[in-house]
Design an enzyme around this catalytic site. Structure first.
Site, short mmCIF file in Angstrom:
data_model
loop_
_atom_site.label_atom_id
_atom_site.label_comp_id
_atom_site.label_asym_id
_atom_site.label_seq_id
_atom_site.Cartn_x
_atom_site.Cartn_y
_atom_site.Cartn_z
N ARG A 227 -35.90 -28.81 -3.04
CA ARG A 227 -36.59 -30.48 -2.67
C ARG A 227 -36.18 -31.26 -1.40
NH1 ARG A 227 -39.79 -28.00 -5.55
NH2 ARG A 227 -40.82 -28.41 -7.78
N HIS A 275 -43.52 -25.09 2.32
CA HIS A 275 -43.45 -24.99 1.10
C HIS A 275 -43.76 -23.83 0.74
CE1 HIS A 275 -42.57 -27.28 -2.58
NE2 HIS A 275 -42.77 -25.93 -2.91
P1 NDP Z 1 -33.36 -23.42 -13.66
O1 NDP Z 1 -33.32 -24.36 -14.06
O2 NDP Z 1 -33.17 -22.11 -13.64
O3 NDP Z 1 -31.81 -22.86 -12.36
C1 NDP Z 1 -30.92 -24.26 -11.92
C2 NDP Z 1 -29.74 -24.47 -11.28
O4 NDP Z 1 -29.45 -25.74 -11.21
C3 NDP Z 1 -28.81 -23.62 -12.86
O5 NDP Z 1 -27.89 -22.79 -12.28
C4 NDP Z 1 -28.36 -24.81 -13.10
O6 NDP Z 1 -27.07 -25.01 -12.97
C5 NDP Z 1 -28.04 -26.04 -11.37
N1 NDP Z 1 -27.96 -27.10 -11.74
C6 NDP Z 1 -29.12 -28.03 -12.00
N2 NDP Z 1 -28.13 -29.14 -11.80
C7 NDP Z 1 -26.65 -29.58 -10.69
C8 NDP Z 1 -25.95 -30.27 -11.19
N3 NDP Z 1 -26.36 -31.23 -11.00
N4 NDP Z 1 -24.35 -29.75 -10.30
C9 NDP Z 1 -24.94 -28.51 -10.14
N5 NDP Z 1 -25.45 -27.10 -10.35
C10 NDP Z 1 -26.62 -27.50 -11.27
O7 NDP Z 1 -33.79 -23.19 -11.70
P2 NDP Z 1 -35.06 -22.02 -10.79
O8 NDP Z 1 -33.74 -21.30 -10.29
O9 NDP Z 1 -35.65 -21.46 -12.08
O10 NDP Z 1 -35.77 -23.75 -9.87
C11 NDP Z 1 -34.90 -24.64 -8.97
C12 NDP Z 1 -35.32 -25.32 -8.04
O11 NDP Z 1 -36.46 -24.80 -7.09
C13 NDP Z 1 -36.54 -25.58 -8.99
O12 NDP Z 1 -36.03 -27.04 -9.50
C14 NDP Z 1 -37.15 -25.84 -7.69
O13 NDP Z 1 -37.42 -27.42 -6.82
C15 NDP Z 1 -36.88 -24.78 -5.84
N6 NDP Z 1 -38.10 -24.30 -6.08
C16 NDP Z 1 -38.93 -24.08 -4.44
C17 NDP Z 1 -39.95 -23.56 -4.28
C18 NDP Z 1 -40.01 -23.23 -2.87
O14 NDP Z 1 -41.21 -22.03 -2.96
N7 NDP Z 1 -39.28 -23.45 -1.83
C19 NDP Z 1 -40.92 -22.72 -5.32
C20 NDP Z 1 -39.45 -22.46 -6.97
C21 NDP Z 1 -38.86 -23.54 -7.20
P3 NDP Z 1 -26.42 -23.96 -14.97
O15 NDP Z 1 -26.88 -22.88 -14.88
O16 NDP Z 1 -25.03 -24.61 -15.06
O17 NDP Z 1 -27.44 -24.70 -15.92
C1 OXD Z 2 -42.54 -25.10 -7.58
C2 OXD Z 2 -42.49 -24.63 -6.16
O1 OXD Z 2 -42.01 -25.57 -7.94
O2 OXD Z 2 -42.97 -24.49 -5.67
O3 OXD Z 2 -42.80 -23.61 -8.11
O4 OXD Z 2 -41.54 -25.54 -5.56
#
Ligand code: NDP
Ligand code: OXD
Length: 312
Positions: A227, A275
């Site tokens: 983000r 994006h």
């Molecule tokens: P998940 O919830 O599956 O994974 C989140 C990961 O981040 C986990 O490994 C989690 O750790 C880690 N995490 C969360 N908080 C912390 C912290 N404080 N310190 C260290 N690690 C942390 O999310 P997704 O993988 O599905 O998606 C991640 C993000 O990608 C979304 O929230 C969105 O913002 C972004 N996104 C962007 C897109 C784009 O087109 N640019 C499209 C889709 C998503 P743990 O495994 O230990 O819980």
């Molecule tokens: C999502 C994104 O969160 O597109 O799905 O960023």
């Protein structure tokens, strides 16, 4: 006759209609209303949302759960009027595959200096740079969730040395995983290409900042696919201008679309993407929402939501 589902978005009207059509195709047995229908708001137990205008969900007295059409729920959770019901986010293997492709493309772009050649081309400058094998380049993934794990697999298949950082430090096959502030510092110190795939939470906001950049080896690349608010823009520009960082690839911004004339557009050290790292497929997402709704209708069980306290 079950209460209708309500689709609540602040999308452009054509996009809103396209989502409604996709959802109707995926679950023809359901009635799908919009938030302009007061009777539906009064009766509905399930809201399907994409950037819902703040306050609308609070007008749904019978609301039991919310399904987001996005993977990231940061904007949704910022709505102080959001009722205390489970919020289910989109978990779609097609989205994770798309993200893995985008991460691989960005890592290869930086690894093979494509930004340098794009710049040289503008000056008709025929000048090869040294190459190294992928295994000699360490890519660090911040976030090893749905997106991060899929990206790790593909990066490893290409041959990169891959490591990651997560909150719990849970094992991911074949890669070194770090956690905590110390772990982050150690991971950054050995990183050639840093890829952010974290959710935006109070803990991760502004994490890509001067301190983090100072820990990276000189000339490292940075990729932000999480983000916009993860990144301290001034710190990035300072690090690029000082040559501390080599290049950055940015897909997400605090204001989207990135306004014309914004300084990031024209910075020579930055590649801007609109994006598109992992675009949501309407058909695939609608199918996933339909499965969750059918399961709820059949069993009465609400699907597991995000941890609202933790923010993801
Ligand atoms: P998940 O919830 O599956 O994974 C989140 C990961 O981040 C986990 O490994 C989690 O750790 C880690 N995490 C969360 N908080 C912390 C912290 N404080 N310190 C260290 N690690 C942390 O999310 P997704 O993988 O599905 O998606 C991640 C993000 O990608 C979304 O929230 C969105 O913002 C972004 N996104 C962007 C897109 C784009 O087109 N640019 C499209 C889709 C998503 P743990 O495994 O230990 O819980
Ligand atoms: C999502 C994104 O969160 O597109 O799905 O960023």
């Amino acid at each position: 006759m079950p209460a209708p589902l309500v689709l609540v978005t602040s999308l452009e009207p054509a996009e809103d209609v396209a989502w409604r059509d996709a959802l109707a195709r995926a679950m023809p047995e359901e009635a799908i209303a919009t938030s302009a229908d007061p009777e539906a708001l009064a009766r509905a137990e399930i809201a399907i949302v994409a950037n819902p205008p703040p306050g609308v969900l609070a007008r749904m007295p019978r609301l039991l759960w919310v399904h987001s059409l996005w993977a990231g729920v940061d904007r949704l959770l910022l709505d102080g009027t959001l009722p205390p019901v489970p919020v289910v986010r989109l978990v779609d293997p097609a989205l994770a595959r798309a993200m893995a492709e985008a991460v691989a493309a960005a890592a290869l772009h930086l690894h093979r200096d494509l930004h340098l050649y794009a710049d040289q081309q503008r000056r008709s400058d025929w000048r090869p740079h040294d190459t190294r094998p992928a295994h000699a380049r360490t890519v660090t993934l911040l976030g090893l969730g749905e997106m991060g794990r899929a990206a790790a697999l593909l990066l490893r298949a290409i041959g990169f040395t891959v490591q990651g950082w997560s909150r719990t430090g849970g094992a991911v096959d074949g890669i070194r995983v770090f956690s905590g502030a110390d772990g982050l510092a150690r991971a950054l110190a050995g990183t050639d290409i840093l890829v952010n795939l974290l959710p935006l939470t109070p803990e991760t906001r502004g994490l890509l900042n001067r301190d983090a950049f100072a820990r990276l080896p000189r000339g490292a690349g940075v990729v932000n696919f999480g983000r916009g608010a993860h990144l301290a823009e001034d710190d990035l520009i300072e690090a690029l201008d000082a040559g501390a960082l080599g290049h950055a690839i940015l897909d997400v911004f605090e204001t989207e679309p990135l306004p014309p004339g914004h300084r990031l557009w024209s910075h020579p050290g930055i590649t801007i993407l609109p994006h598109i790292a992992a675009p949501t497929s309407r058909a695939s997402a609608a199918g996933i929402v339909a499965e969750a709704v059918r399961s709820f209708r059949g069993t009465g069980r609400i699907p597991t939501g995000v941890d609202r306290g933790r923010g993801y």
